[in-house]
Design a protein around this motif. Structure first.
Motif, PDB file in Angstrom:
ATOM      1  N   GLU A  62       0.819  -1.220   0.000  1.00 28.48           N
ATOM      2  CA  GLU A  62       0.000   0.000   0.000  1.00 28.48           C
ATOM      3  C   GLU A  62       0.850   1.265   0.000  1.00 28.48           C
ATOM      4  O   GLU A  62       0.520   2.254  -0.664  1.00 28.48           O
ATOM      5  CB  GLU A  62      -0.972   0.003   1.190  1.00 28.48           C
ATOM      6  N   THR A 182      -3.722  -6.465   6.983  1.00 28.05           N
ATOM      7  CA  THR A 182      -3.885  -5.750   5.715  1.00 28.05           C
ATOM      8  C   THR A 182      -4.937  -6.460   4.873  1.00 28.05           C
ATOM      9  O   THR A 182      -4.997  -7.697   4.881  1.00 28.05           O
ATOM     10  CB  THR A 182      -2.571  -5.692   4.920  1.00 28.05           C
ATOM     11  N   VAL A 260      -6.341  -2.310  -3.809  1.00 27.38           N
ATOM     12  CA  VAL A 260      -5.467  -1.412  -3.030  1.00 27.38           C
ATOM     13  C   VAL A 260      -5.757   0.036  -3.397  1.00 27.38           C
ATOM     14  O   VAL A 260      -5.972   0.896  -2.526  1.00 27.38           O
ATOM     15  CB  VAL A 260      -3.976  -1.749  -3.271  1.00 27.38           C
ATOM     16  N   LEU A 264      -7.366   2.995  -1.010  1.00 32.41           N
ATOM     17  CA  LEU A 264      -6.619   4.229  -0.734  1.00 32.41           C
ATOM     18  C   LEU A 264      -7.425   5.455  -1.162  1.00 32.41           C
ATOM     19  O   LEU A 264      -7.418   6.495  -0.492  1.00 32.41           O
ATOM     20  CB  LEU A 264      -5.262   4.203  -1.442  1.00 32.41           C
TER      21      LEU A 264
END
Length: 281
Positions: A62, A182, A260, A264
């Motif tokens: 990330e 995660t 991902v 984000l």
């Protein structure tokens, strides 16, 4: 001999690299692989890639993806660990906080902006239903900085890899309130675009060597004991870590990278997703 610079955190995930270097596996291919430990973690490593202070990095997925969307001229050349990282959520031993819920509105210790400890604080806040806009941070650089911050009260909690911090929990320096895994594979191999352009065959040899080591790593006799001794861990902790950790020998799946970037973006950590071809080699 072709000199190649590589960086990574001083954690048990990277033992296959050290073994391959110590046993001369890269030298046999004409490669002088120079390893540098970066205890400050992913934020610092992203900066080193961007500043061309290294050719390769073993880095959190990330953190690197965020950095690439911001213009870091690097790419993911392969997935390294295909399983999630278990982020322990820690407070000081004498802290008044007894549960993760108690941490709402408090200050997180982070190694630096853009690091895993920074980004995962947002993931944890989302999991807990907290507003991410009110998160507060204290930059502490490394694990020792976190010990100081949590002991002296300049920060309230600290997220770091569960097993790396376990000795501090055992010594009653930290208390762990829980874990936040995660939502994706945790480590990738990154390379600068310059290295990819100029050293394609060298890169292929490096990946072949490390993939040979990681594919057989868990079968090495007494590997748990070797890891426990080298990284000052309890054998039962290392055995549990080995059980839940898988190394990869393939590129990061496109669907994973999309997840991902979408996460984000949802957390307002990147402005907008970029094309996958700008991130994957």
């Amino acid at each position: 001999m072709k000199k190649v610079r590589i960086i990574g955190v001083p954690e048990h995930f990277n033992l296959p690299w050290h073994m391959a270097i110590e046993e001369g596996a890269f030298e046999e291919r004409g490669i002088d692989l120079e390893w540098t430990e970066v205890p400050e973690g992913t934020g610092k490593m992203c900066q080193m890639l961007q500043d061309n202070e290294t050719d390769l990095a073993i880095i959190l997925t990330e953190g690197l993806v965020k950095s690439i969307t911001e213009g870091n001229p690097s790419k993911i050349v392969q997935e390294y660990i295909s399983t999630p990282l278990q982020w322990g959520i820690h407070v000081g031993a004498k802290s008044e906080y007894q549960s993760i819920a108690d941490l709402k509105g408090t200050k997180a210790a982070i190694s630096r902006m853009g690091s895993g400890s920074h980004l995962m604080a947002f993931v944890n806040a989302q999991n807990e239903g907290w507003s991410t806009e009110t998160l507060q941070f204290e930059i502490i650089n490394n694990l020792q900085g976190a010990v100081t911050a949590l002991t002296e009260g300049t920060a309230d909690y600290f997220m770091w890899e569960h097993f790396t911090t376990k000795p501090l929990v055992d010594k009653v320096v930290f208390r762990r309130l829980g874990d936040c895994p995660t939502p994706w594979p945790c480590f990738v191999v990154a390379a600068t675009q310059k290295f990819i352009n100029e050293e394609e065959s060298i890169l292929r040899h490096i990946l072949e060597v490390i993939n040979n080591y990681t594919s057989e790593f868990k079968q090495i006799p007494s590997i748990g004991r070797s890891l426990a001794n080298r990284y000052e861990q309890q054998l039962e902790d290392i055995q549990e870590w080995l059980r839940i950790t898988q190394w990869s020998q393939k590129q990061l799946p496109e669907a994973t990278l999309t997840k991902v970037q979408d996460t984000l973006r949802e957390l307002n950590l990147i402005d907008k997703p970029i094309s996958l071809s700008k991130i994957l080699n």
